[in-house]
Design a protein around this motif. Sequence first.
Motif, PDB file in Angstrom:
ATOM      1  N   TYR A  82      -0.988 -11.267   1.034  1.00 21.54           N
ATOM      2  CA  TYR A  82       0.252 -10.724   1.485  1.00 21.54           C
ATOM      3  C   TYR A  82       0.102 -10.318   3.204  1.00 21.54           C
ATOM      4  O   TYR A  82       1.193 -10.251   3.523  1.00 21.54           O
ATOM      5  N   GLY A  83      -1.146  -9.708   3.364  1.00 23.07           N
ATOM      6  CA  GLY A  83      -1.249  -9.224   4.616  1.00 23.07           C
ATOM      7  C   GLY A  83      -1.067 -10.133   5.988  1.00 23.07           C
ATOM      8  O   GLY A  83      -1.284 -10.095   7.077  1.00 23.07           O
ATOM      9  N   ASN A  84      -1.035 -11.625   5.489  1.00 24.71           N
ATOM     10  CA  ASN A  84      -1.146 -12.639   6.425  1.00 24.71           C
ATOM     11  C   ASN A  84      -0.034 -12.347   7.469  1.00 24.71           C
ATOM     12  O   ASN A  84      -0.429 -12.705   8.807  1.00 24.71           O
ATOM     13  N   GLY A  85       1.187 -11.967   7.374  1.00 21.26           N
ATOM     14  CA  GLY A  85       2.180 -11.682   8.185  1.00 21.26           C
ATOM     15  C   GLY A  85       1.993 -10.681   9.439  1.00 21.26           C
ATOM     16  O   GLY A  85       2.524 -10.791  10.244  1.00 21.26           O
ATOM     17  N   LEU A  86       1.078 -10.019   8.982  1.00 16.60           N
ATOM     18  CA  LEU A  86       0.731  -9.084  10.009  1.00 16.60           C
ATOM     19  C   LEU A  86      -0.410  -9.332  11.129  1.00 16.60           C
ATOM     20  O   LEU A  86      -0.943  -8.700  11.777  1.00 16.60           O
ATOM     21  N   PHE A  87      -0.598 -10.788  11.228  1.00 11.34           N
ATOM     22  CA  PHE A  87      -1.608 -11.391  12.160  1.00 11.34           C
ATOM     23  C   PHE A  87      -0.621 -12.660  12.663  1.00 11.34           C
ATOM     24  O   PHE A  87      -0.990 -13.745  12.563  1.00 11.34           O
ATOM     25  N   PRO A  88       0.133 -12.077  13.455  1.00  9.00           N
ATOM     26  CA  PRO A  88       1.148 -13.168  14.287  1.00  9.00           C
ATOM     27  C   PRO A  88       0.464 -13.899  15.071  1.00  9.00           C
ATOM     28  O   PRO A  88      -0.293 -13.531  15.783  1.00  9.00           O
ATOM     29  N   GLY A  89       0.696 -15.241  15.008  1.00  9.70           N
ATOM     30  CA  GLY A  89       0.180 -16.140  16.086  1.00  9.70           C
ATOM     31  C   GLY A  89      -1.225 -16.472  15.466  1.00  9.70           C
ATOM     32  O   GLY A  89      -1.803 -17.587  15.885  1.00  9.70           O
ATOM     33  N   ALA A  90      -1.767 -16.133  14.492  1.00 14.16           N
ATOM     34  CA  ALA A  90      -3.045 -16.462  13.681  1.00 14.16           C
ATOM     35  C   ALA A  90      -2.726 -17.722  13.212  1.00 14.16           C
ATOM     36  O   ALA A  90      -1.855 -18.045  12.567  1.00 14.16           O
ATOM     37  N   GLU A  91      -4.045 -18.746  13.371  1.00  8.41           N
ATOM     38  CA  GLU A  91      -4.033 -19.863  12.173  1.00  8.41           C
ATOM     39  C   GLU A  91      -4.194 -19.558  10.878  1.00  8.41           C
ATOM     40  O   GLU A  91      -5.504 -18.612  10.924  1.00  8.41           O
ATOM     41  N   GLY A 107       6.473 -13.204  -4.937  1.00  7.29           N
ATOM     42  CA  GLY A 107       6.370 -12.648  -3.548  1.00  7.29           C
ATOM     43  C   GLY A 107       6.447 -11.063  -3.635  1.00  7.29           C
ATOM     44  O   GLY A 107       6.917 -10.550  -4.633  1.00  7.29           O
ATOM     45  N   PRO A 108       6.098 -10.500  -2.426  1.00  3.93           N
ATOM     46  CA  PRO A 108       6.305  -9.020  -2.636  1.00  3.93           C
ATOM     47  C   PRO A 108       7.940  -8.504  -3.005  1.00  3.93           C
ATOM     48  O   PRO A 108       8.012  -7.637  -3.704  1.00  3.93           O
ATOM     49  N   ASP A 109       8.626  -9.522  -2.563  1.00  5.42           N
ATOM     50  CA  ASP A 109      10.320  -8.857  -2.991  1.00  5.42           C
ATOM     51  C   ASP A 109      10.321  -8.899  -4.569  1.00  5.42           C
ATOM     52  O   ASP A 109      11.053  -8.180  -5.094  1.00  5.42           O
ATOM     53  N   GLN A 110       9.703 -10.015  -5.098  1.00  3.16           N
ATOM     54  CA  GLN A 110       9.867 -10.209  -6.574  1.00  3.16           C
ATOM     55  C   GLN A 110       9.243  -9.292  -7.279  1.00  3.16           C
ATOM     56  O   GLN A 110       9.674  -8.780  -8.272  1.00  3.16           O
ATOM     57  N   LEU A 111       7.979  -8.869  -6.685  1.00  5.15           N
ATOM     58  CA  LEU A 111       7.169  -7.810  -7.392  1.00  5.15           C
ATOM     59  C   LEU A 111       7.877  -6.584  -7.262  1.00  5.15           C
ATOM     60  O   LEU A 111       8.038  -5.875  -8.338  1.00  5.15           O
ATOM     61  N   GLU A 112       8.551  -6.234  -6.299  1.00  6.73           N
ATOM     62  CA  GLU A 112       9.436  -4.994  -6.202  1.00  6.73           C
ATOM     63  C   GLU A 112      10.441  -5.000  -7.192  1.00  6.73           C
ATOM     64  O   GLU A 112      10.943  -3.918  -7.705  1.00  6.73           O
ATOM     65  N   ALA A 113      11.095  -6.084  -7.167  1.00  8.24           N
ATOM     66  CA  ALA A 113      12.274  -6.309  -7.990  1.00  8.24           C
ATOM     67  C   ALA A 113      11.850  -6.030  -9.472  1.00  8.24           C
ATOM     68  O   ALA A 113      12.400  -5.309 -10.397  1.00  8.24           O
ATOM     69  N   LEU A 114      10.666  -6.503 -10.009  1.00  2.37           N
ATOM     70  CA  LEU A 114      10.096  -6.370 -11.455  1.00  2.37           C
ATOM     71  C   LEU A 114       9.719  -4.998 -11.445  1.00  2.37           C
ATOM     72  O   LEU A 114      10.193  -4.476 -12.766  1.00  2.37           O
ATOM     73  N   HIS A 141       5.963  -9.713   5.021  1.00  2.00           N
ATOM     74  CA  HIS A 141       6.419 -10.981   4.819  1.00  2.00           C
ATOM     75  C   HIS A 141       5.568 -11.976   4.626  1.00  2.00           C
ATOM     76  O   HIS A 141       4.636 -12.095   5.219  1.00  2.00           O
ATOM     77  N   LEU A 142       6.005 -13.081   3.835  1.00  2.00           N
ATOM     78  CA  LEU A 142       4.932 -13.835   3.378  1.00  2.00           C
ATOM     79  C   LEU A 142       4.688 -14.786   4.604  1.00  2.00           C
ATOM     80  O   LEU A 142       5.612 -15.426   5.296  1.00  2.00           O
ATOM     81  N   ALA A 143       3.386 -15.253   4.968  1.00  2.00           N
ATOM     82  CA  ALA A 143       3.115 -16.239   5.980  1.00  2.00           C
ATOM     83  C   ALA A 143       2.120 -17.343   5.199  1.00  2.00           C
ATOM     84  O   ALA A 143       0.942 -16.987   5.187  1.00  2.00           O
ATOM     85  N   PRO A 144       2.515 -18.337   4.965  1.00  2.00           N
ATOM     86  CA  PRO A 144       1.719 -19.432   4.157  1.00  2.00           C
ATOM     87  C   PRO A 144       0.761 -19.806   5.059  1.00  2.00           C
ATOM     88  O   PRO A 144       0.907 -19.937   6.347  1.00  2.00           O
ATOM     89  N   PRO A 145      -0.228 -20.639   4.466  1.00  2.00           N
ATOM     90  CA  PRO A 145      -1.196 -21.214   5.639  1.00  2.00           C
ATOM     91  C   PRO A 145      -0.365 -22.278   6.479  1.00  2.00           C
ATOM     92  O   PRO A 145       0.380 -22.905   6.121  1.00  2.00           O
TER      93      PRO A 145
END
Length: 334
Positions: A82-91, A107-114, A141-145
Amino acid sequence: MRIPTHLAEINPRVFAWLPDSPGTWGMANCILITSGSASLLVDTPYTAHLTQTLKTAAYQVLPQPAEISTVVNTHANGDHSYGNGLFPGAEIISTEANLRHLCVEPGPDQLEALLARCQPEDPFGRYLLAHFGRYDYRGLHLAPPTRTFTDHLEVTVGTLTVELIEVGPAHTAGDLIVHVADDGVVCAGDVLFIGDVPVHWAGPLSQVVDACQQILDLHPRVVVPGHGSLVGPEEVRRYMEYVAGLRDRIHTLHAEGLEVDQASQVLLRERRPDLGLWERLAVLTATEYRHLNDVSEPPSVVQALQAAVRLAPESVPETAPPRYTFPAQRDPRS
Ligand SMILES: [Zn+2]
């Protein structure tokens, strides 16, 4: 609960952020591998606050003004990505199977909704609130590979060669382990749990045992599990024997005609007293039964957790704990 503000030094080039929080879901280890001004981070934490704490700790050991430019996700579970998005520009590197698996992970939003729908008077709701409602998923925010591989990939970090080895499906569909051969370190991700009963979603359990054998075949001096303290090869071997023993027991109970809930009750009575979160025995049993019964549809995380609460109602607190024990936090520089 201890949130580390410093990284533990495994050796001068490999550091670990070790929440080491037995009995909890979500507090996973992260590993920083550095060489010169280059660095690679294995896994990212579950929330923005935890990720910022890790980044602050990492800056204490990275040469200025180095940034973490490469992130590796051992698997697609949120407590490792989940923390991927806090490394902007990282591969962001992971297996092809992990990228596909992200599509079925909440995702985090779905988990919050649950969590927002959880009723405190319902034991299952209280269990989710106790274990997952303590985290604040806002600000993520999700940052996929951005780069994927199958089987094997070598990544250069400064003068170091870091090997990524696909060992899934085991814990999840696309697990990988990270090998720093020069330093005798393996980052195992969640094929290895230390201190708690493991939880494995994909299986079968033989694949988890095989993944651990692949770790031992690398002859590591230090192994970093996904959760729990650093270990050596002996502890990995002991864990393999434990998982293999559970597998064999489940197969016997299945052959005797026990239903899945009955089989997990037997495992509960025979549980190891030194391990926490023993309600997870229900998830392990359900995972193995799916394979034994040739069930092909993907596992339901909610159903698996409902089975865990049925198995161990005493693991549910009597009152709903407050939300957000661990708050969200924005990067002060952004
Ligand atoms: Zn995990």
